[in-house]
Scaffold this motif. Sequence first.
Motif, PDB file in Angstrom:
ATOM      1  N   SER A  31      41.243  50.876  13.442  1.00  0.00           N
ATOM      2  CA  SER A  31      40.056  50.843  14.306  1.00  0.00           C
ATOM      3  C   SER A  31      40.283  49.926  15.503  1.00  0.00           C
ATOM      4  O   SER A  31      39.873  50.243  16.624  1.00  0.00           O
ATOM      5  CB  SER A  31      38.840  50.359  13.511  1.00  0.00           C
ATOM      6  OG  SER A  31      38.538  51.261  12.485  1.00  0.00           O
ATOM      7  N   ASN A  32      40.939  48.780  15.270  1.00  0.00           N
ATOM      8  CA  ASN A  32      41.256  47.883  16.385  1.00  0.00           C
ATOM      9  C   ASN A  32      42.214  48.549  17.364  1.00  0.00           C
ATOM     10  O   ASN A  32      42.078  48.374  18.577  1.00  0.00           O
ATOM     11  CB  ASN A  32      41.865  46.573  15.879  1.00  0.00           C
ATOM     12  CG  ASN A  32      40.824  45.645  15.295  1.00  0.00           C
ATOM     13  OD1 ASN A  32      39.654  45.729  15.623  1.00  0.00           O
ATOM     14  ND2 ASN A  32      41.250  44.771  14.416  1.00  0.00           N
ATOM     15  N   ASN A  33      43.182  49.295  16.844  1.00  0.00           N
ATOM     16  CA  ASN A  33      44.107  50.006  17.724  1.00  0.00           C
ATOM     17  C   ASN A  33      43.359  51.005  18.595  1.00  0.00           C
ATOM     18  O   ASN A  33      43.607  51.105  19.804  1.00  0.00           O
ATOM     19  CB  ASN A  33      45.185  50.727  16.916  1.00  0.00           C
ATOM     20  CG  ASN A  33      46.149  49.765  16.262  1.00  0.00           C
ATOM     21  OD1 ASN A  33      46.242  48.601  16.625  1.00  0.00           O
ATOM     22  ND2 ASN A  33      46.867  50.259  15.268  1.00  0.00           N
ATOM     23  N   LEU A  34      42.444  51.755  18.000  1.00  0.00           N
ATOM     24  CA  LEU A  34      41.680  52.745  18.761  1.00  0.00           C
ATOM     25  C   LEU A  34      40.754  52.082  19.770  1.00  0.00           C
ATOM     26  O   LEU A  34      40.614  52.556  20.904  1.00  0.00           O
ATOM     27  CB  LEU A  34      40.875  53.640  17.808  1.00  0.00           C
ATOM     28  CG  LEU A  34      41.704  54.631  17.000  1.00  0.00           C
ATOM     29  CD1 LEU A  34      40.859  55.267  15.903  1.00  0.00           C
ATOM     30  CD2 LEU A  34      42.299  55.695  17.909  1.00  0.00           C
ATOM     31  N   ALA A  35      40.138  50.974  19.366  1.00  0.00           N
ATOM     32  CA  ALA A  35      39.221  50.278  20.270  1.00  0.00           C
ATOM     33  C   ALA A  35      39.957  49.685  21.472  1.00  0.00           C
ATOM     34  O   ALA A  35      39.370  49.537  22.554  1.00  0.00           O
ATOM     35  CB  ALA A  35      38.480  49.173  19.516  1.00  0.00           C
ATOM     36  N   ALA A  37      42.741  50.984  22.879  1.00  0.00           N
ATOM     37  CA  ALA A  37      43.652  51.990  23.424  1.00  0.00           C
ATOM     38  C   ALA A  37      43.801  51.884  24.939  1.00  0.00           C
ATOM     39  O   ALA A  37      44.835  52.260  25.485  1.00  0.00           O
ATOM     40  CB  ALA A  37      43.181  53.391  23.041  1.00  0.00           C
ATOM     41  N   SER A  38      42.808  51.375  25.622  1.00  0.00           N
ATOM     42  CA  SER A  38      42.904  51.248  27.081  1.00  0.00           C
ATOM     43  C   SER A  38      43.066  49.798  27.530  1.00  0.00           C
ATOM     44  O   SER A  38      42.956  49.505  28.713  1.00  0.00           O
ATOM     45  CB  SER A  38      41.668  51.870  27.737  1.00  0.00           C
ATOM     46  OG  SER A  38      40.509  51.198  27.298  1.00  0.00           O
ATOM     47  N   THR A  39      43.338  48.885  26.601  1.00  0.00           N
ATOM     48  CA  THR A  39      43.550  47.483  26.943  1.00  0.00           C
ATOM     49  C   THR A  39      45.007  47.287  27.374  1.00  0.00           C
ATOM     50  O   THR A  39      45.926  47.644  26.647  1.00  0.00           O
ATOM     51  CB  THR A  39      43.240  46.570  25.737  1.00  0.00           C
ATOM     52  OG1 THR A  39      41.895  46.804  25.317  1.00  0.00           O
ATOM     53  CG2 THR A  39      43.425  45.111  26.089  1.00  0.00           C
ATOM     54  N   VAL A  40      45.181  46.708  28.529  1.00  0.00           N
ATOM     55  CA  VAL A  40      46.524  46.520  29.085  1.00  0.00           C
ATOM     56  C   VAL A  40      47.321  45.554  28.201  1.00  0.00           C
ATOM     57  O   VAL A  40      46.812  44.517  27.782  1.00  0.00           O
ATOM     58  CB  VAL A  40      46.439  45.975  30.528  1.00  0.00           C
ATOM     59  CG1 VAL A  40      47.828  45.699  31.093  1.00  0.00           C
ATOM     60  CG2 VAL A  40      45.675  46.956  31.411  1.00  0.00           C
ATOM     61  N   ASN A  41      48.555  45.939  27.894  1.00  0.00           N
ATOM     62  CA  ASN A  41      49.520  45.139  27.120  1.00  0.00           C
ATOM     63  C   ASN A  41      49.099  44.868  25.673  1.00  0.00           C
ATOM     64  O   ASN A  41      49.643  43.973  25.032  1.00  0.00           O
ATOM     65  CB  ASN A  41      49.841  43.817  27.815  1.00  0.00           C
ATOM     66  CG  ASN A  41      50.555  44.041  29.119  1.00  0.00           C
ATOM     67  OD1 ASN A  41      51.320  44.983  29.266  1.00  0.00           O
ATOM     68  ND2 ASN A  41      50.283  43.180  30.091  1.00  0.00           N
ATOM     69  N   GLY A  95      51.476  54.045  29.705  1.00  0.00           N
ATOM     70  CA  GLY A  95      51.622  53.131  30.838  1.00  0.00           C
ATOM     71  C   GLY A  95      50.748  51.901  30.702  1.00  0.00           C
ATOM     72  O   GLY A  95      50.821  50.997  31.509  1.00  0.00           O
ATOM     73  N   ILE A  96      49.904  51.869  29.666  1.00  0.00           N
ATOM     74  CA  ILE A  96      49.007  50.728  29.459  1.00  0.00           C
ATOM     75  C   ILE A  96      49.479  49.895  28.275  1.00  0.00           C
ATOM     76  O   ILE A  96      49.622  48.688  28.360  1.00  0.00           O
ATOM     77  CB  ILE A  96      47.560  51.219  29.219  1.00  0.00           C
ATOM     78  CG1 ILE A  96      47.052  51.982  30.438  1.00  0.00           C
ATOM     79  CG2 ILE A  96      46.641  50.059  28.894  1.00  0.00           C
ATOM     80  CD1 ILE A  96      45.725  52.658  30.233  1.00  0.00           C
TER      81      ILE A  96
END
Length: 139
Positions: A31-35, A37-41, A95-96
């Motif tokens: 769930s943390n990975n999915l949440a 998903a658009s966080t840089v690095n 790319g993110i």
Amino acid sequence: MLVRNLILNKTKVPLLNKVLGVTSLRHRAISNNLANASTVNYQRKEVDFASYLRSQVVKPKVVGQRTDSRHLSIGTPPPGGPRIYEPDPGPNTSGINNVDIDMEMSSLAENHLLYNIGARLTAMQFQGIRKSITGQPRA
């Protein structure tokens, strides 16, 4: 309390409890990975599900006895339970970061099935204990 533990330790309930705990921890990591998903690095997280359960089920070939606190323990599983860790970074396809949403959703579905199986098997264990206590024959 002591009688309850004696009865439950003769069943699969302690192992199934560990399965439910590991699947809950794995669900949190996915769930943390999915949440994120658009966080840089952001680096995706995993739980080593299979090796932890294997260490709980497979008996060690050699079991040592510690006669001194400075001795290493032989044939015992490592202390503690499963942990969330960052695996080797995979390809950064977005790319993110290295989170692949399709893979995470697949892992989430698999984990959901494992949790449901564990919960159902736990319920069946308690149902069998209840039948034994009330004297109902097996059906």
